[in-house]
Scaffold this active site. Structure first.
Site, PDB file in Angstrom:
ATOM      1  N   LYS A  86       0.001  11.290   5.773  1.00  0.00           N
ATOM      2  CA  LYS A  86       0.285  10.184   6.688  1.00  0.00           C
ATOM      3  C   LYS A  86       0.897   9.000   5.933  1.00  0.00           C
ATOM      4  O   LYS A  86       1.880   8.397   6.377  1.00  0.00           O
ATOM      5  CB  LYS A  86      -1.001   9.777   7.400  1.00  0.00           C
ATOM      6  CG  LYS A  86      -0.875   8.610   8.372  1.00  0.00           C
ATOM      7  CD  LYS A  86      -1.329   7.280   7.763  1.00  0.00           C
ATOM      8  CE  LYS A  86      -2.787   7.288   7.408  1.00  0.00           C
ATOM      9  NZ  LYS A  86      -3.234   5.967   6.880  1.00  0.00           N
TER      10      LYS A  86
ATOM     11  N   LYS B 174       0.840  -1.212   0.000  1.00  0.00           N
ATOM     12  CA  LYS B 174       0.000   0.000   0.000  1.00  0.00           C
ATOM     13  C   LYS B 174       0.870   1.255   0.000  1.00  0.00           C
ATOM     14  O   LYS B 174       0.558   2.246  -0.666  1.00  0.00           O
ATOM     15  CB  LYS B 174      -0.925   0.000   1.212  1.00  0.00           C
ATOM     16  CG  LYS B 174      -1.803   1.262   1.320  1.00  0.00           C
ATOM     17  CD  LYS B 174      -2.702   1.454   0.097  1.00  0.00           C
ATOM     18  CE  LYS B 174      -3.471   2.781   0.147  1.00  0.00           C
ATOM     19  NZ  LYS B 174      -4.536   2.781   1.159  1.00  0.00           N
TER      20      LYS B 174
END
Length: 294
Positions: A239, A171
């Protein structure tokens, strides 16, 4: 597997939970937002008032939470998910967090006989609504196989990419490519506009050739219109880029373009665009070039 406890009914979690209801699962949903829980109930899910209520008797528990602190608190904290699961329950964390957090959750789950998969997704809100997410899974082959009906209900493709934490590494790679592509599409738009070219027609051509991508397919119209409603917020991409840079450091890799993408995302936050879609990297490119709202 008939009953799913689903915790985290935000932009991504809410449509995923609804798709599970549509697939025939009994979905017991919980979120800090009462309205989100009520919306799931109106779609055929079951409203609950606590984590314990949501996961009680569930065959599968799914979490879709914003960041590491939320996962650690909800899953490992006092009165958290693991305190209420019976041995053999399958816990699927769809959140995007650090590989270390996923490994901590998997280790804690193993101590209680709970099977754990990290399964971050790609595809954005549109992919969640349409049930065509790409799912990157870390864990054991047997647990991956057991989770397949859940993945089929919310995604188009799911791949087991390695042991616990591996889904998060893939990811992170995905977010690097997505951020980099947005930054390049932004510069391509500015190049065409500044050169007196029909940028809309130009992007149509690019989308049909080797430069084509899901970003061009889904976002070229809204980017040209400078419409940056999320989607996927800059704050969350910031993030994720932190996860990318941390993973690169741990692997002792020099990834110069990753640092550039992270800097672009940070610049967007500095411009007050943290709550905007990550396609707002176009606004960053405009600021860099001094060409605003062309």
């Amino acid at each position: 597997m008939k009953t799913i406890g689903f915790i985290g009914l935000g932009i991504m979690g809410a449509p995923m939970a609804r798709n599970l209801v549509s697939a025939g699962f009994t979905v017991r949903g919980y979120d800090l937002s009462d309205s989100a829980v009520a919306e799931l109930a109106s779609a055929g899910g079951v409203a609950t008032e606590s984590i314990a209520d949501a996961v009680d008797g569930a065959d599968v528990v799914a979490t879709m939470l914003p960041a590491d602190p939320h996962v650690l608190s909800v899953v490992l904290g006092e009165d958290g998910v693991l305190e209420h699961l019976k041995p053999g329950t399958l816990l699927i964390d769809f959140s995007t967090v650090t590989p270390d957090t996923s490994r901590k959750v998997a280790s804690a789950g193993a101590e209680k006989g709970v099977r754990v998969l990290d399964a971050p997704v790609s595809g954005g809100q549109a992919g969640a609504v349409d049930g065509v997410l790409s799912i990157m899974v870390g864990g054991s082959p047997a647990d991956f196989e057991a989770a397949q009906p859940v993945f089929d209900a919310v995604g188009k493709v799911a791949a087991l990419v390695g042991p616990s934490g591996s889904g998060q590494v893939v990811k992170a790679a995905n977010q690097l490519v997505v951020g980099g592509t947005y930054a390049l599409v932004a510069e391509a738009i500015l190049l065409m506009e500044a050169s007196g070219v029909d940028a809309s027609a130009g992007l149509d051509v690019l989308a049909g050739g080797l430069a084509g991508s899901r970003i061009l397919e889904l976002k070229r119209r809204s980017m040209l219109a400078r419409e940056f409603d999320p989607g996927f917020r800059i704050d969350l991409h910031h993030k994720d880029m932190g996860i990318v840079l941390d993973a690169a450091r741990r692997a002792e890799l020099a990834l110069p373009f990753a640092f550039q993408v992270a800097a672009h995302v940070q610049a967007a936050r500095a411009l007050g665009l943290g709550d905007r879609d990550h396609s707002a990297l176009l606004a960053v490119a405009e600021r860099f070039t001094g060409r605003m709202g062309a």
